[in-house]
Scaffold this motif. Structure first.
Motif, mmCIF file in Angstrom:
data_model
loop_
_atom_site.group_PDB
_atom_site.id
_atom_site.type_symbol
_atom_site.label_atom_id
_atom_site.label_comp_id
_atom_site.label_asym_id
_atom_site.label_seq_id
_atom_site.Cartn_x
_atom_site.Cartn_y
_atom_site.Cartn_z
ATOM 1 N N TRP B 146 7.622 2.124 -6.389
ATOM 2 C CA TRP B 146 6.327 2.586 -5.556
ATOM 3 C C TRP B 146 5.422 3.444 -6.391
ATOM 4 O O TRP B 146 4.199 2.867 -6.636
ATOM 5 N N GLU B 147 5.863 4.338 -6.935
ATOM 6 C CA GLU B 147 4.820 5.207 -8.122
ATOM 7 C C GLU B 147 4.290 4.282 -9.112
ATOM 8 O O GLU B 147 3.305 4.355 -9.483
ATOM 9 N N LEU B 150 1.875 2.036 -7.950
ATOM 10 C CA LEU B 150 0.474 2.935 -7.696
ATOM 11 C C LEU B 150 -0.090 2.896 -9.115
ATOM 12 O O LEU B 150 -1.512 2.568 -9.299
ATOM 13 N N ARG B 151 0.561 3.230 -9.949
ATOM 14 C CA ARG B 151 -0.218 3.842 -11.226
ATOM 15 C C ARG B 151 -0.604 2.379 -11.847
ATOM 16 O O ARG B 151 -1.794 2.652 -12.552
ATOM 17 N N THR B 153 -1.451 0.027 -10.518
ATOM 18 C CA THR B 153 -2.615 -0.603 -9.618
ATOM 19 C C THR B 153 -3.787 0.324 -9.986
ATOM 20 O O THR B 153 -5.052 -0.587 -9.941
ATOM 21 N N LEU B 154 -3.823 1.612 -9.901
ATOM 22 C CA LEU B 154 -4.855 2.368 -10.394
ATOM 23 C C LEU B 154 -5.526 2.213 -11.884
ATOM 24 O O LEU B 154 -6.723 2.010 -11.836
ATOM 25 N N HIS B 155 -4.544 1.885 -12.713
ATOM 26 C CA HIS B 155 -5.086 1.712 -14.155
ATOM 27 C C HIS B 155 -3.970 1.311 -14.930
ATOM 28 O O HIS B 155 -3.304 2.088 -15.520
ATOM 29 N N GLU B 157 -3.786 0.238 -18.182
ATOM 30 C CA GLU B 157 -3.757 0.828 -19.381
ATOM 31 C C GLU B 157 -3.438 2.206 -19.427
ATOM 32 O O GLU B 157 -2.634 2.477 -20.607
ATOM 33 N N LEU B 158 -3.736 2.842 -18.581
ATOM 34 C CA LEU B 158 -3.671 4.264 -18.617
ATOM 35 C C LEU B 158 -2.151 4.528 -18.225
ATOM 36 O O LEU B 158 -1.491 5.123 -18.984
ATOM 37 N N GLN B 160 0.234 2.468 -19.169
ATOM 38 C CA GLN B 160 0.965 1.909 -20.522
ATOM 39 C C GLN B 160 0.895 3.297 -21.324
ATOM 40 O O GLN B 160 1.646 3.672 -22.051
ATOM 41 N N ALA B 161 -0.430 3.942 -21.503
ATOM 42 C CA ALA B 161 -0.739 4.845 -22.575
ATOM 43 C C ALA B 161 0.292 6.036 -22.150
ATOM 44 O O ALA B 161 0.564 6.698 -22.980
ATOM 45 N N GLU B 162 0.486 6.329 -20.905
ATOM 46 C CA GLU B 162 1.352 7.483 -20.390
ATOM 47 C C GLU B 162 2.788 7.270 -20.607
ATOM 48 O O GLU B 162 3.687 8.026 -20.440
#
Lengths: 291, 269
Positions: B146-147, B150-151, B153-155, B157-158, B160-162
């Motif tokens: 789930w999370e 959501l991540r 879906t939001l972004h 690339e972000l 992945q960078a995280e």
């Protein structure tokens, strides 16, 4: 190509290798302590296209480095290589052991189809303690927006929310990719001021990618000018006088930069808006969008 | 009790709706409605394969859906063809292939309509087991994803960078859709599965302020629509799959009106 073997020679004082590449200025802040991140002779090819050609880049602790370059200069490619999303064709990216990177992407497309509050976005996949969260939200001026839906926020607010998310990771190095796109002039000033404050308060290194030259230079310790390869680098004033820089951006851009870095009063005239001319008294972000 | 076809229909239909709800939300958020549809079309090829090889039709369907999802995931990296074009090619081709393959099997008489438009009143005990066990597995996997979903879906690339492994999450979600298609085929049929995924989610959107609210509301609306649809199908002697979709569409219309009223109220107030 001559850089690849040098980059692999571990244990040598690599700062010297960087210094001879610098056409103007040297990374003063990076000299004393080990750098946070070192890009060494990185080339990247996609098919026939050479997107990066033996690029060197160093960011030291408490240093703000601006990466500027025209569209298609390979800025985003270089960022992806640094973040680990792309493997370089040659060369290497060396990170200080245990380095935490906070990444602020270009922009967040907040789609109304997904209902999600700012608070939830900040805590997605990470569980900061409430004190830290409140502190960082206040620092970035979004403390009142926690219950707002993302798609109701303005571009500037979203950008600060992304910055807050990055800060929650307690980064040693903050990487911001064109953070001011689609934000009005006042918002840009505020954001750059905020970035400076973040550096001063937290002592993290900052890599700022931008193609708007005027504002980005003010807060910067060092400018690296990229057009597939590093054209020139150094302190903002010296870069703006560098022939390579003038050739890349045209004399008009260089003139604009010179004006900006020497006469801050011009902020007022350019914007045609009430902006405090001295950067040190630019209003805190929170105050500006108090609702 | 399970001998009663109506009870089995309700249990099966509601079960599928409860799974399709949260999954459908993510489909809507990630703009994968057409992907779901294309995957469902390929299910008919699975049916044909199942009959041809004399293996469980649901297993064959699942296998084809999974294969299809993986292939699409790979092909999406090619930039010269847009995703909707690729999906169109795949969806129509696999549907046509399925129909052609079925026409060769003269010895096997199947109720094609039941596969295309569903026959909820023909749900057997084996189907129920599939729906509830498979459904619980899908929901458990979705909860775990789930999370991360959501991540990305939001972004993406972000995320992945995280340090989030984006590709595995994307593929895992495609597999969940494939599983759900294999499960839901009997309820509303291959051609109407997308309705089950996206209409309840669309109806729930105006009333949600966070992702979980929307998922729960979608599941509830979906279950209600299934119940209404089955009831309507019995009462008016209409085909069950389309009746369920009509019930969903009615709820969506109601939601649009209520959402509009709320907006107006906010403007006046």
């Amino acid at each position: 190509m001559a850089y690849a073997p040098r980059a692999r020679a571990r244990g040598t004082p690599d700062m010297l290798a960087t210094a001879d590449k610098m056409t103007a200025g040297s990374p003063a802040a990076a000299g004393a302590e080990p750098p946070l991140i070192e890009v060494r002779g990185v080339s990247f090819r996609s098919g026939q296209l050479s997107l990066l050609q033996s690029v060197d880049l160093v960011v030291g602790p408490r240093e703000i480095v601006s990466l500027v370059g025209p569209n298609g200069a390979g800025k985003t490619t270089l960022l992806r290589v640094m973040l680990g999303g792309l493997a370089p064709s040659s060369g290497e990216v060396r990170k200080r052991p245990g380095l935490t990177i906070g990444y602020v992407p270009q922009r967040l497309q907040a789609d109304p189809i997904l209902p999600i509050t700012l608070h939830r976005m900040l805590t997605l996949g990470q569980r900061p303690n409430p004190g830290t969260l409140a502190e960082i939200m206040a620092e970035t001026g979004i403390q009142r927006l926690g219950h707002s839906l993302l798609h109701e926020l303005s571009g500037g607010e979203l950008q600060r929310a992304l910055l807050a998310r990055a800060l929650l990771r307690a980064p040693d190095l903050l990487i911001l990719d064109e953070p001011t796109q689609g934000i009005d002039f006042n918002g840009q000033l505020e954001l750059y001021h905020l970035i400076e404050q973040v550096r001063d308060r937290r002592g993290c290194g900052i890599l700022l990618v931008s193609h708007d030259l005027h504002l980005v230079m003010r807060a910067t310790d060092r400018v690296v000018c990229l057009n597939r390869h590093v054209c020139c680098s150094g302190r903002p004033e010296s870069v703006s006088r560098d022939p390579a820089y003038r050739q890349l951006f045209g004399p008009a851009a260089a003139a604009g930069l010179a004006i900006y870095s020497h006469h801050h009063n011009h902020v007022h005239d350019l914007a045609g808006d009430v902006v405090d001319p001295t950067p040190s008294t630019v209003s805190a972000p929170g105050a500006a969008d108090a609702r | 009790m399970l001998d009663d076809f109506l009870v089995r229909a309700m249990l099966g239909g509601v079960g599928v709706a409860l799974v399709a709800g949260p999954l459908g939300c993510v489909v809507v958020w990630r703009r994968m409605a057409y992907f779901g549809g294309a995957l469902a079309h390929s299910a008919l090829l699975g049916v044909a394969l199942g009959l041809l090889l004399a293996i469980d039709i649901r297993l064959a369907t699942l296998a084809i859906c999974v294969l299809f999802a993986l292939l699409l995931g790979r092909l999406q990296r090619r930039r010269e063809l847009a995703t909707d074009t690729l999906l169109g090619v795949f969806a129509e081709t696999s549907l046509a292939l399925g129909l052609v393959a079925l026409s060769f099997m003269e010895t096997v008489r199947i109720d094609l309509m039941a596969y295309l438009f569903g026959d909820v009143l023909a749900i057997g005990r084996g189907d129920l087991l599939w729906i509830w066990v498979g459904g619980l597995a899908v929901l458990a996997a979705l909860a775990a994803l789930w999370e991360p979903l959501l991540r990305i879906t939001l972004h993406a690339e972000l995320a992945q960078a995280e340090g989030l492994a984006v590709e595995p999450v994307r593929y895992a979600f495609m597999l969940l859709i494939a599983l759900t298609v294999a499960m839901a085929m009997k309820i509303v049929g291959i051609l109407l599965i997308v309705a089950l995924l996206i209409i309840p989610a669309a109806a729930a959107r105006p009333f949600a302020r966070n992702p979980e609210q929307m998922a729960l509301a979608t599941a509830a609306l979906g279950a209600l629509a299934v119940a209404l649809g089955i009831f309507g199908s019995l009462t008016f002697d209409t085909p069950s799959g389309p009746s369920i979709v009509v019930a969903m569409a009615s709820l969506f219309g109601l939601s649009l009106c209520l959402g509009g009223l709320r907006l107006m109220g906010r403007r006046v107030g």
